[in-house]
Scaffold this active site. Structure first.
Site, PDB file in Angstrom:
ATOM      1  CB  CYS A 106      -0.926   0.007   1.213  1.00  0.00           C
ATOM      2  SG  CYS A 106      -2.136   1.360   1.173  1.00  0.00           S
TER       3      CYS A 106
ATOM      4  CE1 TYR B  35      -8.657   2.462   8.005  1.00  0.00           C
ATOM      5  CE2 TYR B  35      -8.406   4.758   8.610  1.00  0.00           C
ATOM      6  CZ  TYR B  35      -8.695   3.799   7.674  1.00  0.00           C
ATOM      7  OH  TYR B  35      -9.007   4.163   6.383  1.00  0.00           O
TER       8      TYR B  35
ATOM      9  N   GLY C 290      -3.952  -4.635   0.627  1.00  0.00           N
ATOM     10  CA  GLY C 290      -3.192  -3.503   0.123  1.00  0.00           C
ATOM     11  C   GLY C 290      -3.980  -2.507  -0.709  1.00  0.00           C
TER      12      GLY C 290
ATOM     13  CB  THR D 270     -12.000  -1.502  -1.844  1.00  0.00           C
ATOM     14  OG1 THR D 270     -13.340  -2.007  -1.825  1.00  0.00           O
ATOM     15  CG2 THR D 270     -11.799  -0.599  -0.631  1.00  0.00           C
TER      16      THR D 270
ATOM     17  CB  SER E 188     -10.365   4.425   1.791  1.00  0.00           C
ATOM     18  OG  SER E 188     -10.747   3.072   1.651  1.00  0.00           O
TER      19      SER E 188
ATOM     20  CB  CYS F 218     -21.576 -13.198   6.155  1.00  0.00           C
ATOM     21  SG  CYS F 218     -19.960 -13.036   5.376  1.00  0.00           S
TER      22      CYS F 218
ATOM     23  NE  ARG G 189     -13.215 -10.080   3.751  1.00  0.00           N
ATOM     24  CZ  ARG G 189     -14.455 -10.244   4.159  1.00  0.00           C
ATOM     25  NH1 ARG G 189     -14.902 -11.485   4.392  1.00  0.00           N
ATOM     26  NH2 ARG G 189     -15.270  -9.226   4.342  1.00  0.00           N
TER      27      ARG G 189
ATOM     28  CB  CYS H 159     -14.785 -15.344   9.050  1.00  0.00           C
ATOM     29  SG  CYS H 159     -15.238 -14.059  10.252  1.00  0.00           S
TER      30      CYS H 159
ATOM     31  CG  ASP I 190       6.894  17.607  21.643  1.00  0.00           C
ATOM     32  OD1 ASP I 190       7.729  17.230  22.484  1.00  0.00           O
ATOM     33  OD2 ASP I 190       6.363  16.845  20.817  1.00  0.00           O
TER      34      ASP I 190
END
Length: 625
Positions: free
Chosen positions: A85, A91, A132, A159, A183, A320, A324, A334, A595
């Site tokens: 990536c 996150y 990625g 995505t 995103s 669901c 994947r 999952c 700082d």
């Protein structure tokens, strides 16, 4: 997909006896007069009784291999094209990145397409390419084009973080790309760099523009909501759907390896929904699509819509339909499960299609009812939102600044505005590029090159400021006490404070050129000031908590003094003022700047921390001369 042959095979298996061969492959014993069939169905006696019962009761033209023991049919396949990536979202992964799998162990293009054909043949009708970052794979356009040739595949999605989207999207659309998820976790460029640890806000905006321009509708925008970081932008994201064909999807913050997940950072679906409904009471829920992970809503009259991905608070495990395949060829049934089966190894060992199907079917059959370990962890954690009133909340309900788009946001729309683009979105999509000055908010009179390009005329008091003959935070016994504001009326309160950080010539030059080893000092100081304003009541003991409607932190370089001038303003409607929030914001922004620069010079002076102005309240307005 050859639906009828699969249906016939399912019925044949249900009425046939079975035996096993020495290799472990499963074969069916044909009935008299029927030709032998290849061993393509799992041995029913070895299948859990619940799944076996479901298959008998729901014999239908869908592959038994992709139907689990709870009756869930998996028609949606996500394929990771790469582990790499070009961003480092906080996150998602640690700043240093993650160890990468050797290239020889990753799926080749032909292996990806072989597995895709197999899944589509068995009933998968939607494939999403992920990473990625999938758009950094050189042959991504060719992969989309070849997937587009698969009979029975109805949807090809991607995505992406959007960095390469504007450049590649015309080719991807021609190759057959159906849907796009982009995103984007903030509309503030400075905060974008803080969250993803990279530059690129402009490119993401261009990618969204290009998708709309090419006719994708809706363009899905994925926003991971994190408490204390971007929950104050919910309303700004939703406002974009007024004139743009966007589906803004708010995603509950989820745990992954390396993201230092904390339950307290999660903003729940219901909390977000309450925030939106206070601004738009007419918000209406849309019918849920089968197997959808999103709860969709729409504001009447808006072109776009808003959705919530409730993975943490209201899981959708029961419906669901997703499988994947990782970049190194492992099948995951999952997202939160640790169990993986290597399809790559079997593929490279020469496994036949029937053997691969048996392996896939066994993995799907072991899929659990829900990702239980995750929810046990959530139940053992303290609640994210204490049971307190709206006015006392530090959460997003109280953060209602309506226009937080920074003046350095890129000009997106080269031509005319699309129909019905709201003024808010126009300001987001058409503001100028930055120099080394930062603002967390764009005012109508803001100069895009700096916060205050010309010295302002001295302000004058709007009237005499009533004074008190005693300290209001001391009781009759001389003890510290919080003032009771319960009987005061709610009024609009605004305050501005300032501070000056005298850096010296060496540190000043490094800040000006953004060459500090610790990173962008102005960005960090700006974010620190915003956070401090929201946390003032936790830092100053006798301050009331105030539900701020707006926080703005501006930093301006002063070359004559080798200094940075900090200005912070806060706004709220309530019974008490916000001058302490403004002062705390300016002071902490100055401390953060110290700082960032202290390794270069300790001869830095923090000076002139002061209230510049305040309006609202019974004691009248104040403007420093």
């Amino acid at each position: 997909m050859a639906a009828q042959p699969v249906s016939r095979m399912l019925r044949r298996v249900l009425r046939s006896s079975v035996r096993s061969c020495s290799s472990g492959a499963l074969v069916t014993q044909p009935h008299p007069g029927e030709p032998s069939q290849p061993a393509v169905e799992p041995l029913l006696s070895q299948v859990p009784s619940g799944r076996r019962r479901f298959l008998r009761e729901h014999a239908a033209p869908f592959s038994a291999f992709l139907t689990d023991s709870f009756g869930r049919r998996h028609s949606y396949l996500r394929i990771s094209l790469t582990e790499k990536c070009n961003l480092r979202c906080q996150y998602c992964m640690p700043e240093e990145g993650v160890p990468l799998t050797p290239k020889a162990d990753l799926l080749t293009t032909e292996e990806i397409l072989t597995l895709a054909r197999l899944f589509v043949k068995e009933g998968v009708d939607k494939i999403r390419l992920t990473g990625g970052e999938p758009l950094i794979r050189p042959d991504v356009v060719d992969i989309v084009a070849q997937l587009h040739q698969l009979e029975g595949l109805r949807t090809i999605g991607v995505t992406t973080n959007g960095i390469n989207l504007a450049r590649l999207l015309p080719q991807l659309q021609e190759a057959g790309l159906s849907t796009i998820n982009i995103s984007l976790d903030t509309l503030v460029p400075a905060k974008f760099e803080f969250i993803v640890r990279r530059k690129g806000f402009r490119k993401v905006m261009e990618g969204i523009h290009k998708a709309i321009e090419l006719g994708y509708s809706p363009v899905k925008v994925n926003c991971v909501v994190m408490r204390g970081l971007n929950e104050d932008e919910l309303l700004d994201f939703v406002a974009l759907t007024e004139g743009l064909p966007l589906d803004v999807r708010f995603i509950e913050y989820m745990p992954f390896d390396g993201n230092k997940w904390n339950f307290k950072k999660m903003v729940s679906y219901k909390e977000m929904l309450d925030t939106l409904r206070q601004q738009w009471p007419e918000l209406e829920k849309l019918p849920e699509e089968e197997s959808s992970t999103a709860k969709a809503f729409k504001i009447p009259g808006f072109r776009g819509r808003v959705s919530f991905i409730t993975s943490m608070s209201e899981h959708f495990c029961g419906t669901c339909n997703r499988l994947r395949i990782t970049a190194d060829g492992n099948l995951k049934v999952c997202l939160f499960g640790n169990s993986e089966v290597s399809l790559r190894d079997h593929l490279r060992a020469g496994a036949s299609e029937e053997e691969l199907l048996r392996i896939i079917g066994a993995a799907v059959g072991r899929k659990k009812r829900q990702h239980a370990e995750l929810f046990l962890m959530c139940q053992d954690s303290p609640p994210a939102v204490p049971s307190i009133s709206f006015r006392d909340s530090l959460h997003v309900q109280g953060l209602r600044h309506r226009v937080s788009f920074s003046s350095q946001t890129v000009t997106l729309w080269k031509g005319g505005w699309p129909p019905q683009v709201p003024r808010l979105a126009q300001r987001w999509l058409a503001s100028g590029l930055p120099q080394r000055h930062y603002s967390s908010h764009l005012d109508s009179d803001a100069n895009p090159k700096c916060l205050s390009p010309e010295p302002r005329a001295p302000a004058t008091p709007s009237g005499p400021l009533p004074t008190s003959d005693q300290l209001t935070h001391v009781d009759r016994e001389g003890q510290a006490a919080m003032v009771d504001v319960g009987g005061k009326p709610d009024t609009e309160r605004v305050a501005m404070a300032s501070a000056v950080v005298l850096l010296g010539p060496v540190a000043y030059k490094l800040v000006q050129e953004n060459q500090l080893k610790k990173g962008d000092a102005l960005v960090v100081a700006q974010l620190a000031g915003i956070q401090a304003a929201k946390l003032t009541s936790q830092l100053i003991p006798l301050c009331h908590h105030v539900a701020l409607s707006h926080v703005q932190v501006q930093l301006e370089l002063d070359s004559t003094r080798h200094a940075v001038v900090v200005r912070a303003s806060c706004r709220a409607r309530g019974p008490t003022g916000v001058e302490m929030e403004a002062l705390t914001s300016a002071a902490v922004a100055a401390l953060a700047l110290y700082d960032m620069c202290k390794a270069v010079s300790r001869d830095i002076v923090l000076a002139e921390i002061k209230l510049v102005s305040k309006t609202g309240g019974q004691r009248g307005d104040f403007h420093r001369t």
